[in-house]
Scaffold this active site. Structure first.
Site, PDB file in Angstrom:
ATOM      1  N   HIS A   1       0.798  -1.227   0.000  1.00 18.64           N
ATOM      2  CA  HIS A   1       0.000   0.000   0.000  1.00 18.64           C
ATOM      3  C   HIS A   1       0.829   1.275   0.000  1.00 18.64           C
ATOM      4  CE1 HIS A   1      -3.464  -2.319  -0.425  1.00 18.64           C
ATOM      5  NE2 HIS A   1      -3.196  -3.027   0.653  1.00 18.64           N
TER       6      HIS A   1
ATOM      7  N   HIS B   1       2.766  -8.180  -3.145  1.00 21.23           N
ATOM      8  CA  HIS B   1       1.835  -8.899  -4.023  1.00 21.23           C
ATOM      9  C   HIS B   1       1.869  -8.240  -5.390  1.00 21.23           C
ATOM     10  CE1 HIS B   1      -2.625 -10.424  -4.551  1.00 21.23           C
ATOM     11  NE2 HIS B   1      -1.827 -10.835  -5.514  1.00 21.23           N
TER      12      HIS B   1
ATOM     13  N   ARG C   1       0.097  -7.984  -8.419  1.00 19.40           N
ATOM     14  CA  ARG C   1      -1.226  -8.353  -8.926  1.00 19.40           C
ATOM     15  C   ARG C   1      -1.226  -8.320 -10.445  1.00 19.40           C
ATOM     16  NH1 ARG C   1      -5.256  -8.044  -4.501  1.00 19.40           N
ATOM     17  NH2 ARG C   1      -6.733  -8.689  -6.072  1.00 19.40           N
TER      18      ARG C   1
ATOM     19  N   THR D   1      -7.422  -9.416  -1.199  1.00 16.87           N
ATOM     20  CA  THR D   1      -7.565 -10.864  -1.308  1.00 16.87           C
ATOM     21  C   THR D   1      -8.639 -11.306  -0.319  1.00 16.87           C
ATOM     22  OG1 THR D   1      -5.236 -10.879  -1.865  1.00 16.87           O
ATOM     23  CG2 THR D   1      -6.248 -12.997  -1.410  1.00 16.87           C
TER      24      THR D   1
ATOM     25  N   GLU E   1      -0.277 -20.319   4.660  1.00 15.33           N
ATOM     26  CA  GLU E   1      -0.609 -19.093   5.385  1.00 15.33           C
ATOM     27  C   GLU E   1      -2.125 -19.082   5.556  1.00 15.33           C
ATOM     28  OE1 GLU E   1       1.276 -15.417   4.214  1.00 15.33           O
ATOM     29  OE2 GLU E   1      -0.432 -14.242   4.933  1.00 15.33           O
TER      30      GLU E   1
HETATM   31  N1  PXP Z   1      -0.995 -12.269   3.568  1.00 18.38           N
HETATM   32  C1  PXP Z   1      -1.482 -12.372   2.314  1.00 18.38           C
HETATM   33  C2  PXP Z   1      -1.285 -13.662   1.588  1.00 18.38           C
HETATM   34  C3  PXP Z   1      -2.160 -11.291   1.711  1.00 18.38           C
HETATM   35  O1  PXP Z   1      -2.636 -11.408   0.467  1.00 18.38           O
HETATM   36  C4  PXP Z   1      -2.276 -10.086   2.429  1.00 18.38           C
HETATM   37  C5  PXP Z   1      -2.963  -8.916   1.802  1.00 18.38           C
HETATM   38  O2  PXP Z   1      -2.279  -8.502   0.679  1.00 18.38           O
HETATM   39  C6  PXP Z   1      -1.714 -10.013   3.710  1.00 18.38           C
HETATM   40  C7  PXP Z   1      -1.115 -11.134   4.263  1.00 18.38           C
HETATM   41  C8  PXP Z   1      -1.745  -8.763   4.508  1.00 18.38           C
HETATM   42  O3  PXP Z   1      -3.041  -8.359   4.793  1.00 18.38           O
HETATM   43  P1  PXP Z   1      -3.284  -6.888   5.368  1.00 18.38           P
HETATM   44  O4  PXP Z   1      -2.836  -5.944   4.314  1.00 18.38           O
HETATM   45  O5  PXP Z   1      -4.744  -6.871   5.627  1.00 18.38           O
HETATM   46  O6  PXP Z   1      -2.450  -6.787   6.611  1.00 18.38           O
END
Ligand code: PXP
Length: 241
Positions: free
Chosen positions: A12, A45, A47, A103, A153
């Site tokens: 982000h 990630h 995308r 996700t 995970e």
């Molecule tokens: N783990 C995975 C596999 C994810 O896809 C994400 C979100 O991108 C996260 C962890 C982290 O989630 P958050 O951004 O809600 O902390």
């Protein structure tokens, strides 16, 4: 109890950068700050629609960051080719739908065993530690065992978005499935929707080896800075162990 690793997801930072199309704020700079603040790994990630992290970010993260890189990726030929090119420490296979905001659920590893098997094999043959991002359920853990992955995970979104008894039920599912995975030689991780307020009960699950946390940390960094946010999350996790 083993130390719980913290993987900081820097997606982000790229979301904010891309809002203006320039170079600031730089997710690689964020990764350096997270590393200095005690992160054990960097998660990103890539995308299909490149809405945040770009191919160039992955190349720079791999080249410039000493911490293990965990590449979150959809189970597509394009992403497998990219993973094989960059050889991250780990690849976490996630479900991906273009229209989703994030996700939104785990990968249906059980329903896609035949598609996943060659992808898992190709990544593993390249020395990449493969993880499957799954819901904490027995069918999914059984599929992970059958696919021979070293890591799963667990998606904690349902835990994070519930309260009271419903949340306690979700927590129990994560704890039970972490125990089941570990009993079968799979290292369990968890992530999604974790915050200072809800991380402790998850961090207290003894079999969990890693949490991947992104959105909350980057949001909190707006107010306190990323260094302080990572340190505070680390402290919340350590206090729960
Ligand atoms: N783990 C995975 C596999 C994810 O896809 C994400 C979100 O991108 C996260 C962890 C982290 O989630 P958050 O951004 O809600 O902390």
């Amino acid at each position: 109890m083993t130390r719980l690793r913290l993987g900081v997801n820097i997606d982000h930072v790229a979301t904010v950068r891309n809002a203006r199309g320039g170079e600031h704020p730089d997710p690689v700079r964020a990764a350096h700050i997270a590393a200095a603040a005690g992160a054990d790994g960097i998660t990103a990630h890539l995308r299909e629609d490149r809405r945040h992290i770009t191919d160039a970010d992955i190349a720079r993260l791999k080249a410039e960051i000493a911490l293990p890189l965990n590449l979150e990726m959809a189970a597509t030929d394009e992403m497998v080719a990219i993973a094989l090119r960059h050889r991250p420490h780990a690849a976490c296979i996630v479900p991906e739908r273009r229209e989703e905001r994030t996700t939104e659920g785990g990968l249906d590893a059980d329903g896609h065993r035949a598609t996943l098997a060659p992808i898992v094999a190709a990544l593993a043959d390249a020395g990449i530690r493969v993880s499957l991002f799954i819901e904490p359920g027995e069918r999914q853990v059984a599929a992970a065992i059958a696919l021979g992955v070293p890591v799963v995970e667990f998606h904690t979104g349902r835990y994070a978005h519930r309260n009271g008894a419903a949340q306690a039920e979700e927590l129990k599912r994560v704890a039970d499935m972490a125990a089941l995975a570990a009993k079968n030689g799979i290292e369990p991780h968890a992530g999604h929707g974790l915050t200072y307020a809800n991380v402790a009960p998850v961090a207290a699950i003894p079999q969990l080896a890693e949490l991947n946390i992104g959105h909350f940390l980057i949001g909190e960094a707006i107010f306190t800075g990323l260094d302080a946010a990572v340190r505070e999350m680390r402290a919340c996790m350590d206090a729960a162990r």
